[in-house]
Design a protein around this motif. Structure first.
Motif, short mmCIF file in Angstrom:
data_model
loop_
_atom_site.label_atom_id
_atom_site.label_comp_id
_atom_site.label_asym_id
_atom_site.label_seq_id
_atom_site.Cartn_x
_atom_site.Cartn_y
_atom_site.Cartn_z
N MET A 1 -40.08 -14.49 -32.45
CA MET A 1 -40.88 -13.75 -33.43
C MET A 1 -40.55 -12.27 -33.36
SD MET A 1 -42.39 -16.25 -34.73
CE MET A 1 -43.78 -15.82 -35.76
N ASN A 2 -40.84 -11.58 -34.43
CA ASN A 2 -40.52 -10.15 -34.51
C ASN A 2 -41.82 -9.38 -34.71
OD1 ASN A 2 -37.55 -10.63 -34.65
ND2 ASN A 2 -38.20 -11.76 -36.46
N TYR A 3 -41.86 -8.20 -34.10
CA TYR A 3 -43.10 -7.41 -34.11
C TYR A 3 -42.85 -6.01 -34.65
CZ TYR A 3 -44.69 -11.33 -31.47
OH TYR A 3 -45.00 -12.62 -31.12
N PHE A 4 -43.76 -5.56 -35.47
CA PHE A 4 -43.64 -4.25 -36.09
C PHE A 4 -44.99 -3.53 -35.96
CE2 PHE A 4 -40.92 -7.29 -38.13
CZ PHE A 4 -39.68 -6.65 -38.14
N ILE A 5 -44.93 -2.27 -35.65
CA ILE A 5 -46.16 -1.48 -35.64
C ILE A 5 -46.66 -1.38 -37.09
CG2 ILE A 5 -47.07 0.88 -35.38
CD1 ILE A 5 -46.63 -0.20 -32.67
N MET A 6 -47.93 -1.69 -37.29
CA MET A 6 -48.50 -1.59 -38.63
C MET A 6 -48.81 -0.12 -38.92
SD MET A 6 -51.96 -3.36 -40.17
CE MET A 6 -51.81 -4.86 -39.24
N ASN A 7 -48.34 0.38 -40.05
CA ASN A 7 -48.71 1.74 -40.42
C ASN A 7 -49.32 1.75 -41.82
OD1 ASN A 7 -46.43 1.86 -42.13
ND2 ASN A 7 -45.16 2.24 -40.30
N GLU A 8 -49.63 2.94 -42.31
CA GLU A 8 -50.43 3.01 -43.54
C GLU A 8 -49.75 2.34 -44.72
OE1 GLU A 8 -52.07 7.31 -42.93
OE2 GLU A 8 -53.27 6.29 -44.47
N SER A 9 -48.43 2.37 -44.73
CA SER A 9 -47.72 1.76 -45.87
C SER A 9 -47.82 0.23 -45.86
CB SER A 9 -46.26 2.20 -45.87
OG SER A 9 -45.65 1.79 -44.68
N ASP A 10 -48.25 -0.35 -44.74
CA ASP A 10 -48.39 -1.82 -44.66
C ASP A 10 -49.79 -2.30 -45.04
OD1 ASP A 10 -45.79 -2.20 -43.42
OD2 ASP A 10 -46.68 -1.33 -41.62
#
Ligand SMILES: CC(C)(COP(=O)(O)OP(=O)(O)OC[C@H]1O[C@@H](n2cnc3c(N)ncnc32)[C@H](O)[C@@H]1OP(=O)(O)O)[C@@H](O)C(=O)NCCC(=O)NCCS
Length: 146
Positions: A1-10
């Protein structure tokens, strides 16, 4: 699985997935604006740590929202909510997401993860499988208005 920091654009995308998940699967009555605000608050709070989980085909399988809290003797990650979307549940993705958040919490230097759970067998099994226990020294208090 891949992980991304959630930021305002998400937030728009996640709020929509969140609202649809609860309204279609858990008898929720979320309006988009409220869902947006809930996610947005967690993404923008100081010391936020929110992650999006995606599979190798780039499908968004789930997310976790939370933030670090400071006390006199300890730093704590407060896990506000974890959601694995319908169609991806019971495949171990939730467990993997908790493991990923734990890795990042330890890297941050926090010593504790806490959360408020739905009090049923499913959730207890899920969190206890991750090594969590029900606190005995604290109680959630509430006062409700009609
Ligand atoms: C709770 C949630 C995050 C679990 O994620 P998941 O990816 O389905 O869980 P996993 O596949 O990683 O399962 C981990 C363990 O929980 C168990 N489990 C998962 N769903 C279960 C269910 N419906 N009933 C009983 N046990 C369940 C699995 O069997 C597994 O146990 P095992 O390790 O002994 O085999 C997911 O069900 C979810 O998003 N639910 C809706 C939102 C929600 O309730 N969030 C938490 C708010 S407190």
């Amino acid at each position: 699985m891949n992980y991304f920091i959630m930021n305002e654009s998400d937030v728009k995308e996640i709020a929509k997935l969140y609202m649809d998940y609860y309204n279609k699967n858990e008898d929720g009555c979320w309006k988009y604006e409220k869902a947006f605000k809930r996610i947005h608050q967690m993404v923008t709070i100081e010391d936020s740590l929110c992650l999006i989980q995606k599979d190798d085909e780039c499908n968004t399988t789930g997310f976790v929202i939370g933030y670090f809290k400071e006390y006199d003797d300890i730093s704590v990650y407060y896990l506000e909510e974890i959601v694995i979307f319908a169609g991806y549940q019971n495949k171990g993705y939730g467990k993997q997401l908790l493991n990923e958040i734990e890795k990042r919490v330890l890297e941050y230097g926090a010593e504790h993860i806490e959360l408020t759970s739905v009090n049923d067998e499913h959730h207890m099994h899920f969190y206890e499988g991750f090594g969590m226990y029900a606190a005995t020294n604290l109680k959630i208090m509430g006062k409700h208005y009609e």
